[in-house]
Write a protein that holds these residues in place. Structure first.
Motif, PDB file in Angstrom:
ATOM      1  N   HIS A 117      -9.795  -8.729   1.010  1.00  0.00           N
ATOM      2  CA  HIS A 117     -11.180  -8.925   0.577  1.00  0.00           C
ATOM      3  C   HIS A 117     -11.272 -10.147  -0.330  1.00  0.00           C
ATOM      4  CE1 HIS A 117      -9.349  -6.553  -2.665  1.00  0.00           C
ATOM      5  NE2 HIS A 117     -10.257  -7.072  -3.468  1.00  0.00           N
TER       6      HIS A 117
ATOM      7  N   GLU B  95      -3.795  -5.851   5.186  1.00  0.00           N
ATOM      8  CA  GLU B  95      -3.575  -5.720   3.737  1.00  0.00           C
ATOM      9  C   GLU B  95      -3.843  -7.018   2.988  1.00  0.00           C
ATOM     10  OE1 GLU B  95      -0.287  -3.309   2.217  1.00  0.00           O
ATOM     11  OE2 GLU B  95      -0.066  -4.687   0.542  1.00  0.00           O
TER      12      GLU B  95
ATOM     13  N   LYS C  31     -13.759  -5.767   8.641  1.00  0.00           N
ATOM     14  CA  LYS C  31     -13.882  -4.336   8.950  1.00  0.00           C
ATOM     15  C   LYS C  31     -12.543  -3.761   9.392  1.00  0.00           C
ATOM     16  CE  LYS C  31     -18.770  -3.836   9.693  1.00  0.00           C
ATOM     17  NZ  LYS C  31     -19.853  -3.433  10.606  1.00  0.00           N
ATOM     18  N   LYS C  32     -11.791  -4.553  10.120  1.00  0.00           N
ATOM     19  CA  LYS C  32     -10.459  -4.096  10.545  1.00  0.00           C
ATOM     20  C   LYS C  32      -9.520  -4.180   9.342  1.00  0.00           C
ATOM     21  CE  LYS C  32      -7.374  -4.433  14.466  1.00  0.00           C
ATOM     22  NZ  LYS C  32      -6.956  -5.202  15.634  1.00  0.00           N
ATOM     23  N   HIS C  33      -8.619  -3.225   9.244  1.00  0.00           N
ATOM     24  CA  HIS C  33      -7.724  -3.181   8.087  1.00  0.00           C
ATOM     25  C   HIS C  33      -6.543  -4.134   8.227  1.00  0.00           C
ATOM     26  CE1 HIS C  33      -5.770  -1.318   4.583  1.00  0.00           C
ATOM     27  NE2 HIS C  33      -4.650  -1.627   5.230  1.00  0.00           N
TER      28      HIS C  33
ATOM     29  N   GLN D 118       0.844  -1.199   0.000  1.00  0.00           N
ATOM     30  CA  GLN D 118       0.000   0.000   0.000  1.00  0.00           C
ATOM     31  C   GLN D 118       0.883   1.254   0.000  1.00  0.00           C
ATOM     32  OE1 GLN D 118      -2.900   0.306   3.176  1.00  0.00           O
ATOM     33  NE2 GLN D 118      -3.926   1.953   2.113  1.00  0.00           N
TER      34      GLN D 118
ATOM     35  N   CYS E  49     -11.544   1.235   3.853  1.00  0.00           N
ATOM     36  CA  CYS E  49     -11.647   1.937   5.152  1.00  0.00           C
ATOM     37  C   CYS E  49     -12.450   3.233   5.014  1.00  0.00           C
ATOM     38  CB  CYS E  49     -10.258   2.221   5.719  1.00  0.00           C
ATOM     39  SG  CYS E  49      -9.438   0.733   6.345  1.00  0.00           S
TER      40      CYS E  49
ATOM     41  N   HIS F 234      -6.639  -3.876   1.046  1.00  0.00           N
ATOM     42  CA  HIS F 234      -7.412  -4.244   2.238  1.00  0.00           C
ATOM     43  C   HIS F 234      -7.966  -5.634   1.936  1.00  0.00           C
ATOM     44  CE1 HIS F 234     -10.406  -2.763   5.532  1.00  0.00           C
ATOM     45  NE2 HIS F 234     -10.774  -4.015   5.261  1.00  0.00           N
TER      46      HIS F 234
ATOM     47  N   CYS G 129      -6.984   4.007   2.162  1.00  0.00           N
ATOM     48  CA  CYS G 129      -7.598   2.720   1.830  1.00  0.00           C
ATOM     49  C   CYS G 129      -9.063   2.934   1.466  1.00  0.00           C
ATOM     50  CB  CYS G 129      -7.470   1.765   3.010  1.00  0.00           C
ATOM     51  SG  CYS G 129      -8.462   0.277   2.805  1.00  0.00           S
TER      52      CYS G 129
END
Lengths: 157, 157
Positions: B113, B62, B58-60, B5, B14, B111, B11
């Motif tokens: 996903h 990577e 929900k928490k970041h 990142q 976020c 992030h 982000c």
């Protein structure tokens, strides 16, 4: 739920787990194993991603709809472990995972499993999807050995 | 571990989680949410797989190397829930998931996903990888509404 395994077709992953070797699955392909999970070098490779790993639950579930949450979680925790191992053992530039359900979703082995790929710049994993082929056990062996060595050192660290 | 990142790049997931909408992420895209996880219609679609879903913690974190095991597990349990929902709400013929780490692994949002795709016979999701494009919020809305309706009925059943 939404099952497609033909009644007369034995499950190739269950056969392997029972201890029987085939040209596609040898005991020497196994890179990680615990009570619930097995990880082994895939017999089918994509053109620029040699030695990718299959992670599967030991208990037979056909797909993501059927697999219990705790088994699903355990398989993905091992897929994470394999991703980190691939970075170290293969020195790959990235990793990615994928998982297929039903024939329209590219599933062709009727036992829940995740593909964990070593990735390289411009490897065109997706665009060259048709360029996959089964490889011989002797081609798989050096990749299995790299990961086996990694996990041996990991256990002792 | 193996983070990419850029320091000056906020982000986008976020930002969305903080409540700010952009053309790519509207509150109306959200189809499922709990304490730790969010699922929303992807702003980018592949040509034959409209309305696929992104599931994120929900928490970041990577990538797969960094995400803690319990958060990883939770995100995949929700991906399973979404897969079953897609079958019901879209009447798709299959589903598949994928997850990318590092630029060489096709990651472009920093992030963790998962993509959960509705799949259809001969959709060529992989071969037509280059044929993705961002779609407008109004195109995403009917897909979001189908899934929202499914989860509303699911809660009440």
């Amino acid at each position: 739920m939404y099952n497609h395994q033909p009644k007369d077709e034995p499950c190739s992953i269950c056969i392997f787990l029972s201890g029987r070797e085939t040209e596609h699955n040898k005991r020497s392909d196994i890179v990680f194993e615990d009570k619930n999970t097995i990880a082994f070098i895939s017999p089918k490779w994509w053109i620029n991603n040699p030695g990718h790993v299959i992670v599967a639950s030991k208990k037979h579930f056909e797909n993501i709809y059927d697999i219990p949450d705790n088994t699903l979680s355990r398989v993905y925790v091992i897929a994470k472990k394999i991703s980190i191992a691939l970075k170290e053992a293969y020195q790959c530039e990235g990793t990615s995972t994928r998982q297929h359900n039903e024939p329209a979703g590219n599933q062709d082995i009727w036992h829940f499993h995740i593909h964990v790929f070593p990735r390289y710049k411009n490897d065109d994993l997706y665009k060259r999807h048709d360029q996959s082929r089964f490889v011989e056990a002797k081609q798989r062996l050096p990749y299995a050995q790299k990961l086996q060595k990694y996990f041996l050192n990991y256990q002792h660290s």
